[in-house]
Design a protein around this motif. Sequence first.
Motif, PDB file in Angstrom:
ATOM      1  N   PRO A 106      -8.322  -2.293  10.962  1.00  0.00           N
ATOM      2  CA  PRO A 106      -8.331  -0.826  11.052  1.00  0.00           C
ATOM      3  C   PRO A 106      -7.405  -0.115  10.072  1.00  0.00           C
ATOM      4  O   PRO A 106      -7.728   0.981   9.594  1.00  0.00           O
ATOM      5  N   THR A 161       0.820  -1.218   0.000  1.00  0.00           N
ATOM      6  CA  THR A 161       0.000   0.000   0.000  1.00  0.00           C
ATOM      7  C   THR A 161       0.856   1.271   0.000  1.00  0.00           C
ATOM      8  O   THR A 161       1.887   1.351  -0.663  1.00  0.00           O
ATOM      9  N   ARG A 204     -12.318  -4.202   3.248  1.00  0.00           N
ATOM     10  CA  ARG A 204     -11.529  -3.888   4.440  1.00  0.00           C
ATOM     11  C   ARG A 204     -11.875  -4.825   5.592  1.00  0.00           C
ATOM     12  O   ARG A 204     -13.047  -5.098   5.849  1.00  0.00           O
ATOM     13  N   GLU A 230     -15.946  -1.198   2.210  1.00  0.00           N
ATOM     14  CA  GLU A 230     -15.889  -1.496   3.630  1.00  0.00           C
ATOM     15  C   GLU A 230     -16.550  -2.832   3.946  1.00  0.00           C
ATOM     16  O   GLU A 230     -16.315  -3.408   5.011  1.00  0.00           O
ATOM     17  N   THR A 255      -5.263   0.217  -0.661  1.00  0.00           N
ATOM     18  CA  THR A 255      -6.237  -0.067   0.382  1.00  0.00           C
ATOM     19  C   THR A 255      -7.605  -0.367  -0.235  1.00  0.00           C
ATOM     20  O   THR A 255      -8.037   0.344  -1.151  1.00  0.00           O
ATOM     21  N   GLY A 312      -6.991  -0.663   7.155  1.00  0.00           N
ATOM     22  CA  GLY A 312      -7.675  -0.499   5.879  1.00  0.00           C
ATOM     23  C   GLY A 312      -8.237   0.891   5.703  1.00  0.00           C
ATOM     24  O   GLY A 312      -8.436   1.353   4.576  1.00  0.00           O
ATOM     25  N   TRP A 313      -8.526   1.553   6.804  1.00  0.00           N
ATOM     26  CA  TRP A 313      -8.967   2.950   6.762  1.00  0.00           C
ATOM     27  C   TRP A 313      -7.754   3.888   6.861  1.00  0.00           C
ATOM     28  O   TRP A 313      -7.679   4.890   6.164  1.00  0.00           O
ATOM     29  N   GLY A 314      -6.821   3.533   7.702  1.00  0.00           N
ATOM     30  CA  GLY A 314      -5.696   4.434   7.972  1.00  0.00           C
ATOM     31  C   GLY A 314      -4.710   4.565   6.831  1.00  0.00           C
ATOM     32  O   GLY A 314      -4.016   5.575   6.724  1.00  0.00           O
ATOM     33  N   GLN A 315      -4.636   3.565   5.938  1.00  0.00           N
ATOM     34  CA  GLN A 315      -3.640   3.612   4.871  1.00  0.00           C
ATOM     35  C   GLN A 315      -4.192   4.105   3.539  1.00  0.00           C
ATOM     36  O   GLN A 315      -3.467   4.117   2.546  1.00  0.00           O
ATOM     37  N   GLU A 316      -5.422   4.547   3.520  1.00  0.00           N
ATOM     38  CA  GLU A 316      -5.963   5.057   2.258  1.00  0.00           C
ATOM     39  C   GLU A 316      -5.470   6.479   2.014  1.00  0.00           C
ATOM     40  O   GLU A 316      -5.362   7.297   2.923  1.00  0.00           O
TER      41      GLU A 316
END
Length: 353
Positions: A132, A90, A129, A122, A118, A134-138
């Motif tokens: 967590p 990512t 995803r 969701e 990512t 999965g949200w933080g690395q977008e």
Amino acid sequence: MKSDKQEKPGQITLTAGGAVLARMKAIGIDYIFANSGTDFPPIIEGLAEAAAKDINLPHALIMPHENAAMGMAHGYYLATGKTQAVMAHTNVGLANCAIGAINAATEHVPVVLMSGRTPVMEKGRLGARTVPIGWGQEMRDQAALVRESSKWEYELKFPEQVPDVVDRAYAIASSVPKGPTYVSLPREVLCEPCPGDQIDGPLRMQPVPVAPPQASVEQAADILANAKNPVIIAQRGTGTAEAFGRFADLVDQWGIPVVQYWAIQLAIGTEHPMFAGMDPAPWLKDADAVVVIDCLAPWSPDIHDLRADCKVIQVGQNPLYSRFPGRNFAADISLVGETGDVIMMLADAMDRR
């Protein structure tokens, strides 16, 4: 493409993750330098799936850090002359690749750089995803991390695009001037099935070869042959072993000093009688002709002055280094192409004189 089930190529279906790897092997990429993460399950499953179906894949080398992965790819290209591939995790893995991408772009090293993306979804789709990060690395623009160092970029959108996208990334990276390309691989797409009928075919998009016009080579040879105080400044070698030997003979025959200013690769042995050290200052002040062989900055304008009548010939894959905003060295003649090929053409032209 073979299978234990004796499937015909058109009947074989891989996940897109497996198809990316299989296509790379089919077009000549033997190794993938990789550092994995949460986007890699479909890649790892693709490795297992392809092995079960007896499909050839590149050898995946697990790298402890992306800096090492880029360095290994860079070095293996210098050793083999073959385009390399790096796969990272990512945005964080791609960020670690950025320094290596800058080096590869500056040194004209062809690398197909890939990283996962990512998951967009969701829930409700395979590959969505699950943790967590999965949200933080977008990111809004993940490719921006390497855009200035990439010749081309793309995000894989559908699994059936795999053969075309891999071929295009490879062909552009391998075209002169060579350099990195980047492909983003969303996890949901990697999980989807990909038709296998085009995976093992030949490369459909060939790299672009570039060579200087013969008239320009002849003009450069005239300048060099008629010069009273010529000098050659080289930084990145001669491109090939054949050109290395031919270049040594050329400068010996014509008595042309060779300065290797801030050298990264040698263009001439340091024991050669025409090796003129690393400092261009003693040679530039009297030079009436300068040949610059693949140098980002062949001298320092604040320190070194050229005669007003001095002719400058620039040689290399991108003689004017157009990727860099400021580089205002003279170029009365620019000879573009693979460095080794241009040297051989210039040597032939000098022989005729």
